[in-house]
Design an enzyme around this catalytic site. Structure first.
Site, PDB file in Angstrom:
ATOM      1  N   CYS A   1      -2.657  12.569  -2.016  1.00  0.00           N
ATOM      2  CA  CYS A   1      -3.694  13.337  -2.381  1.00  0.00           C
ATOM      3  C   CYS A   1      -4.061  14.138  -1.033  1.00  0.00           C
ATOM      4  O   CYS A   1      -4.724  15.207  -1.134  1.00  0.00           O
ATOM      5  CB  CYS A   1      -5.064  12.381  -2.733  1.00  0.00           C
ATOM      6  SG  CYS A   1      -4.335  11.389  -3.826  1.00  0.00           S
TER       7      CYS A   1
ATOM      8  N   ASN B   1      -0.288   1.962   0.634  1.00  0.00           N
ATOM      9  CA  ASN B   1       0.881   2.900   0.090  1.00  0.00           C
ATOM     10  C   ASN B   1       1.642   3.873   1.216  1.00  0.00           C
ATOM     11  O   ASN B   1       2.741   4.344   0.923  1.00  0.00           O
ATOM     12  CB  ASN B   1      -0.200   4.132  -0.707  1.00  0.00           C
ATOM     13  CG  ASN B   1      -1.376   4.335   0.029  1.00  0.00           C
ATOM     14  OD1 ASN B   1      -2.232   3.436   0.318  1.00  0.00           O
ATOM     15  ND2 ASN B   1      -1.736   5.771   0.231  1.00  0.00           N
TER      16      ASN B   1
ATOM     17  N   GLN C   1      -0.013  -0.276  -5.654  1.00  0.00           N
ATOM     18  CA  GLN C   1       1.564  -0.152  -5.123  1.00  0.00           C
ATOM     19  C   GLN C   1       2.242  -1.474  -5.122  1.00  0.00           C
ATOM     20  O   GLN C   1       3.503  -1.845  -4.700  1.00  0.00           O
ATOM     21  CB  GLN C   1       1.701   0.298  -3.427  1.00  0.00           C
ATOM     22  CG  GLN C   1       0.748   1.572  -3.218  1.00  0.00           C
ATOM     23  CD  GLN C   1       1.727   2.883  -3.792  1.00  0.00           C
ATOM     24  OE1 GLN C   1       2.945   2.504  -4.112  1.00  0.00           O
ATOM     25  NE2 GLN C   1       1.191   3.994  -4.013  1.00  0.00           N
TER      26      GLN C   1
ATOM     27  N   THR D   1      -7.731   6.095  -9.308  1.00  0.00           N
ATOM     28  CA  THR D   1      -9.140   6.490  -8.570  1.00  0.00           C
ATOM     29  C   THR D   1     -10.363   6.286  -9.337  1.00  0.00           C
ATOM     30  O   THR D   1     -11.323   5.998  -8.705  1.00  0.00           O
ATOM     31  CB  THR D   1      -8.819   7.966  -8.416  1.00  0.00           C
ATOM     32  OG1 THR D   1      -7.563   8.203  -7.495  1.00  0.00           O
ATOM     33  CG2 THR D   1     -10.057   8.764  -7.831  1.00  0.00           C
TER      34      THR D   1
ATOM     35  N   SER E   1      -2.297   1.631 -11.924  1.00  0.00           N
ATOM     36  CA  SER E   1      -2.103   3.132 -12.465  1.00  0.00           C
ATOM     37  C   SER E   1      -0.547   3.345 -13.116  1.00  0.00           C
ATOM     38  O   SER E   1       0.375   3.164 -12.323  1.00  0.00           O
ATOM     39  CB  SER E   1      -2.333   4.095 -11.358  1.00  0.00           C
ATOM     40  OG  SER E   1      -2.257   5.520 -11.769  1.00  0.00           O
TER      41      SER E   1
HETATM   42  N1  PLP Z   1      -4.468   3.486  -4.890  1.00  0.00           N
HETATM   43  C1  PLP Z   1      -3.365   3.580  -3.924  1.00  0.00           C
HETATM   44  C2  PLP Z   1      -3.012   2.541  -3.248  1.00  0.00           C
HETATM   45  C3  PLP Z   1      -2.598   4.665  -4.202  1.00  0.00           C
HETATM   46  O1  PLP Z   1      -1.437   4.827  -3.583  1.00  0.00           O
HETATM   47  C4  PLP Z   1      -3.130   5.643  -5.069  1.00  0.00           C
HETATM   48  C5  PLP Z   1      -2.224   6.851  -5.237  1.00  0.00           C
HETATM   49  O2  PLP Z   1      -1.665   7.552  -4.492  1.00  0.00           O
HETATM   50  C6  PLP Z   1      -4.214   5.716  -5.774  1.00  0.00           C
HETATM   51  C7  PLP Z   1      -5.013   4.464  -5.597  1.00  0.00           C
HETATM   52  C8  PLP Z   1      -4.642   6.688  -6.726  1.00  0.00           C
HETATM   53  O3  PLP Z   1      -4.012   6.539  -8.075  1.00  0.00           O
HETATM   54  P1  PLP Z   1      -4.336   7.748  -9.099  1.00  0.00           P
HETATM   55  O4  PLP Z   1      -3.485   8.897  -8.822  1.00  0.00           O
HETATM   56  O5  PLP Z   1      -3.945   7.016 -10.264  1.00  0.00           O
HETATM   57  O6  PLP Z   1      -5.615   7.895  -9.137  1.00  0.00           O
END
Ligand code: PLP
Length: 396
Positions: A326, A153, A181, A72, A201
């Site tokens: 989220c 995702n 992903q 994020t 991440s």
């Molecule tokens: N981008 C994608 C495609 C995700 O699936 C996610 C989490 O679900 C994120 C970003 C955010 O990841 P983080 O939890 O490390 O902020």
């Protein structure tokens, strides 16, 4: 039995990752920037961790990988940096994202709009895929950035980042991809691709939570995110997350190995689950397998509210998802189902199953039984569902 099938939300920390991190909490806890042996005790492992992260995506030594706290943060940073560098100065005024990006991109793009930036939200087709032609039609000479995720995702849909990158380069547009992903599922060679920025991440590939990264290709720039020190080349100050970096390095190494050694088994299990669930009438999966990551399936059972299904699954010890992690407390329909234009009675029925290399055949067989029972029960009490099998693909 407890079965975890929500690996696109987060993953179990691999025991080898935990072992690699353990000494750096209470044994080698020095601040690596200090000038004593408590600090230097961390250096070799810290560097090894960073090297493994570079190696995992085939970044060159001249590229930069800046460690962040999560994807994020990386996603916010790259868009806001482009705003400060290209848009505020009046050089450019436009960015392009897909309409199924993670909320950390979509919400940031909306914030950009509130600041006067023009944003194009590229649509997806009924299979959950974007087309290169749509992107080509959207790029103008004022476009500063294209940000399109590598793999979605929700559906696992893989987007054509190689072609997008090449086209952006030709047009002089910067290209960022959210590869959260993709790590551990798709082989990534940053030296062979025209990708300027890339996000990932650790907790999505069996590493710890609270540590992510933003890759930046040699010669590209970022506006410093956190001022206050020399950490990360002055781009993101703050004492380094030593165990996190070491853990992400180990997790990256294992995830890349797993592409050849474990993902074929994960795919077999996912396909088995999918084949069995598709035997249930009035059921369909959004994206064709050949365009999807091997661990993911977004499946709809007509007449079965996603949340009700989650309830039944949870009661039986199974963790799955109806939407982005989220947004799990948000009862809106799945954003991808909306984006593909699914009818209202289907948009609320999507369930995402996402497997990992820790998923077992027994767990999948158990899940198949539970889902069959849940569909029977929930359709039985549904006021809207009447048993009339149709060709649902053509209805979407
Ligand atoms: N981008 C994608 C495609 C995700 O699936 C996610 C989490 O679900 C994120 C970003 C955010 O990841 P983080 O939890 O490390 O902020």
């Amino acid at each position: 039995m407890r079965v975890y099938l929500d690996n696109n939300a987060t993953t179990i920390v691999d025991p080898q990752v935990k072992n690699a991190m353990d000494p750096f909490f209470s044994q080698y806890y020095g601040n690596p920037n200090s000038l004593h042996s408590f600090a230097s005790d961390t250096h070799i492992d810290l560097n090894t961790g960073l090297e493994k992260i570079y190696a995992g995506i085939h970044a060159s030594k001249e590229d930069s990988i800046v460690i962040t706290s999560c994807a994020t943060e990386s996603n916010n940073w790259v868009i806001k940096s482009i705003y400060f560098e290209y848009i505020l100065s009046g050089r450019k005024d436009h960015i392009i994202v897909s309409e199924v990006e993670h909320p950390s991109i979509i919400a940031t793009a909306k914030f950009m709009e509130s600041l006067g930036v023009k944003v194009t939200y590229l649509p997806i087709n009924s299979e959950g895929l974007i087309t290169l032609q749509d992107l080509k039609n959207s790029i103008t000479e004022k476009t500063a950035l294209v940000s399109i995720m590598w793999a979605n995702n929700e559906t696992g849909a893989i987007f054509p980042v190689e072609e997008i990158g090449a086209y952006c380069k030709q047009k002089g547009v910067l290209f960022h991809t959210d590869a959260v992903q993709a790590i551990g599922k798709i082989k990534i060679n940053m030296q062979a691709l025209d990708i300027d920025y890339l996000t990932f991440s650790a907790h999505k590939f069996h590493g710890p939570k609270g540590v992510g990264a933003l890759f930046m290709k040699k010669g590209k720039e970022l506006i410093p995110l956190l001022h206050g020190g020399e950490h990360m080349g002055g781009l993101r100050s703050g004492t380094l997350n030593v165990p996190g970096i070491i853990g992400m390095g180990k997790a990256m190494e294992l995830a890349v190995d797993a592409i050849d050694f474990d993902m074929p088994d994960v795919k077999e299990l996912r396909d088995h689950l999918e084949d069995e669930l598709l035997k249930i009438a009035d059921t369909f999966v959004v994206t064709p397998r050949e365009h999807r990551t091997d661990n993911t399936m977004l499946i709809s059972f007509r007449g079965v509210e996603g949340e009700s299904m989650l309830w039944d699954l949870n009661k039986a010890g199974i963790g799955a998802s109806t939407g982005s992690a989220c947004a799990s407390e948000n009862l809106d329909s799945n954003p991808v189902m909306e984006a593909i234009g699914a009818e209202a009675d289907l948009a609320h029925t999507a369930i995402r199953f996402s497997l990992s290399r820790f998923t077992t055949k027994d767990e999948i067989d158990y899940t198949i039984g539970v889902v069959n029972e849940a569909v029977k029960r929930l359709r039985g009490i549904s006021s809207s569902y009447a048993y009339t099998p149709k060709n649902h693909k053509s209805e979407l």
